[in-house]
Design a protein around this motif. Structure first.
Motif, PDB file in Angstrom:
ATOM      1  N   HIS A  16      11.094   3.956  -1.577  1.00  0.00           N
ATOM      2  CA  HIS A  16      11.808   4.250   0.005  1.00  0.00           C
ATOM      3  C   HIS A  16      10.372   3.741   0.369  1.00  0.00           C
ATOM      4  O   HIS A  16       9.750   3.380   0.870  1.00  0.00           O
ATOM      5  CB  HIS A  16      12.029   6.093   0.643  1.00  0.00           C
ATOM      6  CG  HIS A  16      12.520   5.854   1.718  1.00  0.00           C
ATOM      7  ND1 HIS A  16      10.857   6.365   2.344  1.00  0.00           N
ATOM      8  CD2 HIS A  16      13.226   5.315   2.599  1.00  0.00           C
ATOM      9  CE1 HIS A  16      11.957   6.595   4.118  1.00  0.00           C
ATOM     10  NE2 HIS A  16      13.532   5.814   3.738  1.00  0.00           N
ATOM     11  N   HIS A  17       8.895   4.858  -0.076  1.00  0.00           N
ATOM     12  CA  HIS A  17       8.410   4.916   0.524  1.00  0.00           C
ATOM     13  C   HIS A  17       7.928   3.240   0.477  1.00  0.00           C
ATOM     14  O   HIS A  17       6.986   2.654   1.000  1.00  0.00           O
ATOM     15  CB  HIS A  17       6.934   5.664  -0.245  1.00  0.00           C
ATOM     16  CG  HIS A  17       5.437   5.412  -0.252  1.00  0.00           C
ATOM     17  ND1 HIS A  17       5.041   5.497   1.068  1.00  0.00           N
ATOM     18  CD2 HIS A  17       3.881   5.120  -0.545  1.00  0.00           C
ATOM     19  CE1 HIS A  17       4.095   5.268   1.585  1.00  0.00           C
ATOM     20  NE2 HIS A  17       3.282   5.065  -0.235  1.00  0.00           N
ATOM     21  N   LYS A  25       3.382  -3.655   6.948  1.00  0.00           N
ATOM     22  CA  LYS A  25       2.573  -4.542   6.476  1.00  0.00           C
ATOM     23  C   LYS A  25       2.757  -6.088   6.690  1.00  0.00           C
ATOM     24  O   LYS A  25       2.167  -6.905   6.938  1.00  0.00           O
ATOM     25  CB  LYS A  25       1.523  -4.044   4.357  1.00  0.00           C
ATOM     26  CG  LYS A  25       0.909  -2.524   5.087  1.00  0.00           C
ATOM     27  CD  LYS A  25      -0.369  -2.794   5.673  1.00  0.00           C
ATOM     28  CE  LYS A  25      -1.012  -0.992   5.253  1.00  0.00           C
ATOM     29  NZ  LYS A  25      -1.362  -0.578   6.718  1.00  0.00           N
ATOM     30  N   TRP A  26       3.884  -6.295   6.173  1.00  0.00           N
ATOM     31  CA  TRP A  26       4.791  -7.432   6.238  1.00  0.00           C
ATOM     32  C   TRP A  26       6.315  -7.522   6.383  1.00  0.00           C
ATOM     33  O   TRP A  26       7.330  -7.724   5.715  1.00  0.00           O
ATOM     34  CB  TRP A  26       5.019  -8.271   4.885  1.00  0.00           C
ATOM     35  CG  TRP A  26       4.839  -9.296   4.090  1.00  0.00           C
ATOM     36  CD1 TRP A  26       5.232 -10.581   5.110  1.00  0.00           C
ATOM     37  CD2 TRP A  26       5.360  -9.505   2.731  1.00  0.00           C
ATOM     38  NE1 TRP A  26       5.287 -11.601   4.646  1.00  0.00           N
ATOM     39  CE2 TRP A  26       5.505 -11.828   3.410  1.00  0.00           C
ATOM     40  CE3 TRP A  26       4.715  -9.535   1.455  1.00  0.00           C
ATOM     41  CZ2 TRP A  26       4.875 -12.399   1.948  1.00  0.00           C
ATOM     42  CZ3 TRP A  26       5.333 -10.219   0.796  1.00  0.00           C
ATOM     43  CH2 TRP A  26       5.519 -11.882   1.589  1.00  0.00           C
ATOM     44  N   LYS A  86       4.072   0.749  -6.338  1.00  0.00           N
ATOM     45  CA  LYS A  86       3.087  -0.504  -6.618  1.00  0.00           C
ATOM     46  C   LYS A  86       3.744  -0.375  -5.147  1.00  0.00           C
ATOM     47  O   LYS A  86       4.438  -1.512  -4.564  1.00  0.00           O
ATOM     48  CB  LYS A  86       2.896  -1.748  -7.078  1.00  0.00           C
ATOM     49  CG  LYS A  86       3.396  -1.709  -8.569  1.00  0.00           C
ATOM     50  CD  LYS A  86       2.015  -1.533  -8.886  1.00  0.00           C
ATOM     51  CE  LYS A  86       1.560  -0.724 -10.064  1.00  0.00           C
ATOM     52  NZ  LYS A  86       0.772  -0.137 -11.029  1.00  0.00           N
ATOM     53  N   TYR A  87       2.469  -0.550  -4.031  1.00  0.00           N
ATOM     54  CA  TYR A  87       2.456  -0.245  -2.941  1.00  0.00           C
ATOM     55  C   TYR A  87       1.555  -1.543  -1.567  1.00  0.00           C
ATOM     56  O   TYR A  87       0.288  -1.590  -2.266  1.00  0.00           O
ATOM     57  CB  TYR A  87       2.524   0.953  -1.928  1.00  0.00           C
ATOM     58  CG  TYR A  87       2.960   2.193  -2.401  1.00  0.00           C
ATOM     59  CD1 TYR A  87       4.035   1.894  -3.134  1.00  0.00           C
ATOM     60  CD2 TYR A  87       2.737   3.303  -3.119  1.00  0.00           C
ATOM     61  CE1 TYR A  87       5.226   3.104  -3.442  1.00  0.00           C
ATOM     62  CE2 TYR A  87       3.094   4.279  -3.995  1.00  0.00           C
ATOM     63  CZ  TYR A  87       4.323   4.618  -3.748  1.00  0.00           C
ATOM     64  OH  TYR A  87       5.271   5.340  -4.467  1.00  0.00           O
ATOM     65  N   LEU A  88       1.940  -2.273  -0.833  1.00  0.00           N
ATOM     66  CA  LEU A  88       0.889  -2.995   0.242  1.00  0.00           C
ATOM     67  C   LEU A  88      -0.008  -2.105   0.544  1.00  0.00           C
ATOM     68  O   LEU A  88       0.513  -1.468   1.319  1.00  0.00           O
ATOM     69  CB  LEU A  88       1.953  -3.600   1.316  1.00  0.00           C
ATOM     70  CG  LEU A  88       2.487  -4.808   0.567  1.00  0.00           C
ATOM     71  CD1 LEU A  88       3.362  -5.243   1.429  1.00  0.00           C
ATOM     72  CD2 LEU A  88       2.044  -5.774  -0.565  1.00  0.00           C
ATOM     73  N   ILE A  89      -0.624  -2.959   0.285  1.00  0.00           N
ATOM     74  CA  ILE A  89      -2.108  -1.977   1.024  1.00  0.00           C
ATOM     75  C   ILE A  89      -2.560  -1.867   2.487  1.00  0.00           C
ATOM     76  O   ILE A  89      -2.858  -1.910   3.129  1.00  0.00           O
ATOM     77  CB  ILE A  89      -3.464  -1.310  -0.313  1.00  0.00           C
ATOM     78  CG1 ILE A  89      -3.280  -0.485  -0.193  1.00  0.00           C
ATOM     79  CG2 ILE A  89      -4.052  -0.670   0.607  1.00  0.00           C
ATOM     80  CD1 ILE A  89      -4.311  -0.170  -2.066  1.00  0.00           C
ATOM     81  N   SER A  90      -2.704  -3.750   2.251  1.00  0.00           N
ATOM     82  CA  SER A  90      -3.045  -4.542   3.444  1.00  0.00           C
ATOM     83  C   SER A  90      -2.445  -6.029   1.960  1.00  0.00           C
ATOM     84  O   SER A  90      -2.448  -6.752   1.720  1.00  0.00           O
ATOM     85  CB  SER A  90      -4.421  -5.020   3.786  1.00  0.00           C
ATOM     86  OG  SER A  90      -5.171  -5.397   2.332  1.00  0.00           O
ATOM     87  N   ILE A  91      -2.473  -6.869   3.120  1.00  0.00           N
ATOM     88  CA  ILE A  91      -1.656  -8.383   3.364  1.00  0.00           C
ATOM     89  C   ILE A  91      -2.627  -9.417   4.312  1.00  0.00           C
ATOM     90  O   ILE A  91      -2.473  -8.868   5.477  1.00  0.00           O
ATOM     91  CB  ILE A  91      -0.538  -8.419   2.688  1.00  0.00           C
ATOM     92  CG1 ILE A  91       0.475  -9.709   2.162  1.00  0.00           C
ATOM     93  CG2 ILE A  91       0.443  -7.997   3.852  1.00  0.00           C
ATOM     94  CD1 ILE A  91       1.032  -9.622   1.702  1.00  0.00           C
TER      95      ILE A  91
END
Length: 110
Positions: A16-17, A25-26, A86-91
């Motif tokens: 979920h997170h 982020k995307w 594994k989470y997006l931090i920035s993209i």
């Protein structure tokens, strides 16, 4: 494009997170996230992401989970592999969309 999420019931809060970070982020990613479940569909994910998730009932062992997530996909279909922790931090959303669009248009079955 399908986004295969490697997860199980115990780790649905992390999935979920992960989905929240993709939304933040995307948001233009256009993925159809395939999320495995063993006993029950996670209500919070279904509520918050109903339009971009597909739930796949699987057995708990890792190999059986992966097999269930991909067994009905065409052999030439491109997939995006996700892991629930594994989470997006920035993209760079523009560049990421360009890559996804390039992959989507590939017609070579090899």
């Amino acid at each position: 494009m399908k986004a295969i999420v490697l997860s199980c019931d115990k780790y649905h809060p992390m999935a979920h997170h992960m989905l929240l970070t993709y939304q933040d982020k995307w948001s233009s990613n256009n993925f159809q996230f395939r999320i495995p479940y063993n006993q029950s569909i996670p209500e919070d994910i279904e509520r918050d992401f109903d339009d971009c998730v597909e739930f796949v009932h699987t057995e708990a062992p890792f190999k059986k989970t992966v097999s269930a997530l991909i067994n009905d996909l065409d052999d030439t279909e491109w997939v995006y592999w996700c892991i629930d922790d594994k989470y997006l931090i920035s993209i760079d959303e523009i560049k990421a969309n360009m890559v996804r669009e390039f992959v989507d248009q590939i017609q070579d079955p090899n």
